[in-house]
Design a protein around this motif. Sequence first.
Motif, PDB file in Angstrom:
ATOM      1  N   UNK A   1       0.827  -1.203   0.000  1.00 41.14           N
ATOM      2  CA  UNK A   1       0.000   0.000   0.000  1.00 41.14           C
ATOM      3  C   UNK A   1       0.861   1.252   0.000  1.00 41.14           C
ATOM      4  N   UNK A   2       0.267   2.313  -0.522  1.00 41.10           N
ATOM      5  CA  UNK A   2       0.899   3.633  -0.510  1.00 41.10           C
ATOM      6  C   UNK A   2      -0.182   4.668  -0.264  1.00 41.10           C
ATOM      7  N   UNK A   3       0.230   5.805   0.245  1.00 39.62           N
ATOM      8  CA  UNK A   3      -0.659   6.940   0.403  1.00 39.62           C
ATOM      9  C   UNK A   3      -0.730   7.670  -0.931  1.00 39.62           C
ATOM     10  N   UNK A   4      -1.924   7.931  -1.423  1.00 36.93           N
ATOM     11  CA  UNK A   4      -2.081   8.598  -2.713  1.00 36.93           C
ATOM     12  C   UNK A   4      -1.364   9.945  -2.740  1.00 36.93           C
ATOM     13  N   UNK A   5      -1.458  10.700  -1.664  1.00 36.17           N
ATOM     14  CA  UNK A   5      -0.817  12.016  -1.640  1.00 36.17           C
ATOM     15  C   UNK A   5       0.697  11.899  -1.734  1.00 36.17           C
TER      16      UNK A   5
ATOM     17  N   UNK B   1       5.427  12.985  -5.023  1.00 40.59           N
ATOM     18  CA  UNK B   1       6.669  12.518  -5.639  1.00 40.59           C
ATOM     19  C   UNK B   1       6.636  12.599  -7.162  1.00 40.59           C
ATOM     20  N   UNK B   2       5.615  13.257  -7.696  1.00 35.79           N
ATOM     21  CA  UNK B   2       5.566  13.506  -9.136  1.00 35.79           C
ATOM     22  C   UNK B   2       4.859  12.458  -9.964  1.00 35.79           C
ATOM     23  N   UNK B   3       4.203  11.509  -9.327  1.00 35.64           N
ATOM     24  CA  UNK B   3       3.468  10.481 -10.047  1.00 35.64           C
ATOM     25  C   UNK B   3       2.013  10.928 -10.208  1.00 35.64           C
ATOM     26  N   UNK B   4       1.287  10.292 -11.098  1.00 33.35           N
ATOM     27  CA  UNK B   4      -0.110  10.649 -11.337  1.00 33.35           C
ATOM     28  C   UNK B   4      -1.001   9.433 -11.115  1.00 33.35           C
TER      29      UNK B   4
END
Length: 118
Positions: free
Chosen positions: A61-65, A70-73
Amino acid sequence: MVVIGGQQLTVEVVIAKLDRAKARGRDGVISVQAEPWEVGEDRESVLTRASTGLPHGKVRTADAQALLDNGFTLELDTSNGQNPNHYNLGIGGDATAEDIMRLIACFGEPEPNLGRGH
């Protein structure tokens, strides 16, 4: 919460995911699922919803924010019958190993897929 399926998340694994997406006409993206936290909802409930439909025994899992910072979309994509919470996580068609390592650092350790079988 953003979820990616699978136990392994290495530069090589991400490159393979990027290559598979490119072969399907989606350059510079990998598939993830995402769900928002609802008021009063615990992590287990969000993880179950976010990982439902993924065939993998383990997820990360990752936090969307954190991904966005970090520059991802993240772009919702259900155009081909994917799960309703399927997103394209944009890394970029010219992603470097450093970009991929930055992506990997956003995700936690593997954990059981609570949504498997739902």
